[in-house]
Design an enzyme around this catalytic site. Structure first.
Site, PDB file in Angstrom:
ATOM      1  N   ASN A 182       0.802  -1.235   0.000  1.00 43.49           N
ATOM      2  CA  ASN A 182       0.000   0.000   0.000  1.00 43.49           C
ATOM      3  C   ASN A 182       0.833   1.282   0.000  1.00 43.49           C
ATOM      4  OD1 ASN A 182       0.803  -0.597   2.599  1.00 43.49           O
ATOM      5  ND2 ASN A 182      -1.079   0.138   3.555  1.00 43.49           N
ATOM      6  N   GLU A 279       4.328  -4.365  12.103  1.00 47.90           N
ATOM      7  CA  GLU A 279       3.309  -3.351  11.813  1.00 47.90           C
ATOM      8  C   GLU A 279       2.194  -4.080  11.079  1.00 47.90           C
ATOM      9  OE1 GLU A 279       3.398  -0.407  12.893  1.00 47.90           O
ATOM     10  OE2 GLU A 279       5.487   0.121  13.203  1.00 47.90           O
ATOM     11  N   CYS A 313      -3.550   0.639   6.832  1.00 49.26           N
ATOM     12  CA  CYS A 313      -3.670  -0.198   8.033  1.00 49.26           C
ATOM     13  C   CYS A 313      -4.297   0.550   9.212  1.00 49.26           C
ATOM     14  CB  CYS A 313      -2.302  -0.705   8.425  1.00 49.26           C
ATOM     15  SG  CYS A 313      -1.139   0.643   8.624  1.00 49.26           S
ATOM     16  N   GLU A 493       7.787   2.504  14.518  1.00 50.71           N
ATOM     17  CA  GLU A 493       8.506   3.138  13.414  1.00 50.71           C
ATOM     18  C   GLU A 493       8.351   4.641  13.593  1.00 50.71           C
ATOM     19  OE1 GLU A 493       6.855   0.893   9.927  1.00 50.71           O
ATOM     20  OE2 GLU A 493       8.836  -0.034  10.003  1.00 50.71           O
TER      21      GLU A 493
END
Ligand SMILES: NC(=O)C1=CN([C@@H]2O[C@H](COP(=O)(O)OP(=O)(O)OC[C@H]3O[C@@H](n4cnc5c(N)ncnc54)[C@H](O)[C@@H]3O)[C@@H](O)[C@H]2O)C=CC1
Ligand SMILES: C[N+](C)(C)CCCC(=O)O
Length: 519
Positions: A182, A279, A313, A493
């Site tokens: 994505n 993630e 997400c 992150e």
């Protein structure tokens, strides 16, 4: 629909310069790629083994634009060995030396922003408008960690008798990065920037659906002056990813993708006692209180659901709306959703492009069908969209969808759809909505819209989610850590926090006196 040539034409020669030998222009429907997609030792090359072929699509047209050769065990090993050799040199550099190289990489990305965004749009299907934002976030991420590289340090601790100890923040070694489709370029930067700033090397495997732009990143790193082999790209799917995770010389795995794959990554990492950053997916709540600014809340709900065709997400797909404003809010959200311009993602005014591929589009359509069967009401969209432009007829488009009449037990409210589908859920009290918002296996993000600052902070403090927004949604400053709670994963992150996940702490204890032995 006609591509405005003056808009795109200036990019063509520059793209040709970037990817020499390609029969391409940057107009939708004309790109094709023959160059190798692996990158090792500072050069593009075909994998040494493997060779299973995957077709790579342009989602906007459904055309095959490249053939991907999947890397086998030998190629993965060569990439890891190449990274290991470069690590020796890179890890010895000072933080300031690494800073300069990363700043140069950021500068090149900034300079080539439009070209890279065009590649991203062609391969992912998202609008060029959004792709440019992704590339901006990418170079900002490199700049941010370049800035931190020079100040990575341990601490000095005094001990009795003049003895002392100190800590050193050291790199881990060769890190594996595995990405989803994505945000192909951005995901690679979110992993590579902190990894390289800390002195690590990286072998990156993008999703086989979006293999193209990350090879540009590898070339840019080389151009910026990282040692050859410091950042390598192996292409492929499940098998290639497994070879990488299981490789004994890989010190850490940073993964972005689905929960089921995350479980497998952790299992493989456990066997090698390797730290992981995961993630994973989400089904995040967005809570709209009646005392909000309605206009901001509507904008926030659109931002929370429809970026990148809803394939995000951290999207706030469960939109809880206080009953008092349910009708007004819903009417406005539907009106605005119907106005979203869908179509050729390379056109400047397009705001929603094509979904990643046919199977994924079918999957999203099935979620909507099931939602209807379970009693949800389609308030707008949800159907396939066929653009007028004949070259886009086989693209993977759908109209963004708003579902009303939803309840917490519906599949569309429980499962991550990863498409442009918003579910609206009414609520009456703060206590009730917090409980319902947290009633999910996921915990990636959450948002609240209200003018009451005490309530805003109280609610986000009660949300079981790693990334919370007050009066906005899906903005991503690289200075702020990003990551999940619960099944959405762990590790962070961005922000200073990511340094923890790409370095290890060595303690050195120094004796200034004599050894007093107990023996
Ligand atoms: N939390 C976050 O930051 C993000 C999470 N995601 C999640 O990712 C999912 C969509 O992305 P997909 O690419 O479909 O996910 P996926 O889990 O199918 O694949 C992700 C990556 O893992 C690789 N892979 C698959 N099986 C593997 C295995 N057994 N060993 C090693 N590597 C393997 C794939 O080739 C790909 O590169 C969604 O669930 C979404 O929520 C996506 C983007 C961001
Ligand atoms: C950039 N942002 C915040 C919209 C999404 C980042 C997470 C992802 O990769 O899905």
């Amino acid at each position: 629909m006609v591509v405005p040539r003056p808009l795109l034409q200036p990019l063509v020669p520059r793209l040709r310069r970037l990817l020499p030998g390609l029969a391409m222009s940057s107009a939708t429907g004309s790109f094709s790629l023959q160059q190798p997609l692996n990158y090792r030792g500072g050069a593009r090359l075909q994998p040494a083994d493997g060779g299973q072929v995957e077709e790579v699509y342009e989602p906007a047209t459904g055309r095959v634009i490249a053939k991907l050769l999947c890397s086998g065990e030998k190629e993965v090993d060569l990439a890891v060995q190449s990274a290991k050799a470069a690590f020796k040199e890179w890890s010895q550099k000072s933080g300031m030396e690494r800073c300069r190289v990363l700043l140069e990489a950021a500068r090149i990305i900034r300079e080539q922003r439009d070209e890279i965004a065009t590649l991203e749009t062609i391969n992912n299907g998202k609008s060029i408008f959004e792709a440019r934002v992704d590339i901006d976030i990418s170079w900002q991420c490199l700049e941010y960690y370049a800035g931190l590289a020079g100040s990575l340090a341990g601490e000095h601790v005094q001990l009795p008798g003049g003895s002392f100890g100190y800590t050193r923040r050291e790199p881990l070694g060769v890190c594996a990065g595995i990405g989803a489709w994505n945000y192909p370029f951005q995901i690679a930067c979110w992993k590579a920037a902190p990894a390289l700033a800390c002195g690590n090397a990286m072998v990156f495997k993008p999703s086989p659906f979006t293999p193209i732009s990350v090879v540009r990143l590898a070339e840019i790193f080389t151009q910026a002056g990282v040692p050859k082999g410091l950042f390598n790209v192996v292409q492929g799917g499940v098998a290639t990813g497994q070879f990488l995770c299981q490789h004994p010389d890989v010190a850490k795995i940073s993964f972005t993708g689905s929960v089921p794959t995350g479980v497998k990554i952790m299992e493989m990492a456990a066997k090698g006692i390797k730290p992981v950053t995961l993630e994973l997916g989400g089904k995040s709540p967005l809570i709209i209180f009646s005392d909000c600014s309605l206009e901001n809340a509507v904008n926030g709900a659109l931002m929370a659901n429809f970026l990148t065709q809803g394939e995000v997400c951290c999207n706030g797909t469960r939109v809880f709306v206080e009953r008092k404003i349910l009708d007004t809010f819903t009417k406005e959200v539907v009106k605005r959703t119907q106005k979203i311009k869908i179509g050729d993602p390379l056109l400047e005014d397009t705001r929603m492009g094509a979904l990643i591929n046919r199977p994924h589009l079918d999957r999203v359509q099935n979620f909507i069908k099931q939602a209807k069967e379970q009693g949800a009401q389609v308030l707008c969209g949800g159907d396939l969209y066929v653009p007028d432009d004949p070259k886009l007829k086989n693209g993977f488009y759908m109209r963004p969808c708003v579902l009303g009449n939803c309840t917490d037990d519906m599949t569309c409210v429980k499962e991550e759809i990863f498409g442009p589908v918003m579910s609206i859920l009414p609520f009456d009290t703060e206590e009730e909505v917090v409980e319902r918002a947290n009633n999910t296996k996921f915990g990636l993000a959450g948002g609240v819209f209200t003018r009451d600052i005490q309530k805003a902070h109280r609610v986000v403090a009660a949300l079981n989610a790693g990334m919370c927004f007050i009066n906005n949604y899906n903005v991503s400053p690289v200075e702020l850590p990003f990551g999940g709670y619960k099944a959405s994963g762990f590790g962070r992150e961005n922000g200073r926090a990511a340094i923890e996940y790409y370095s290890q702490l060595k303690t050195v204890c120094v004796e200034m006196g004599d050894v007093e032995s107990v023996f």
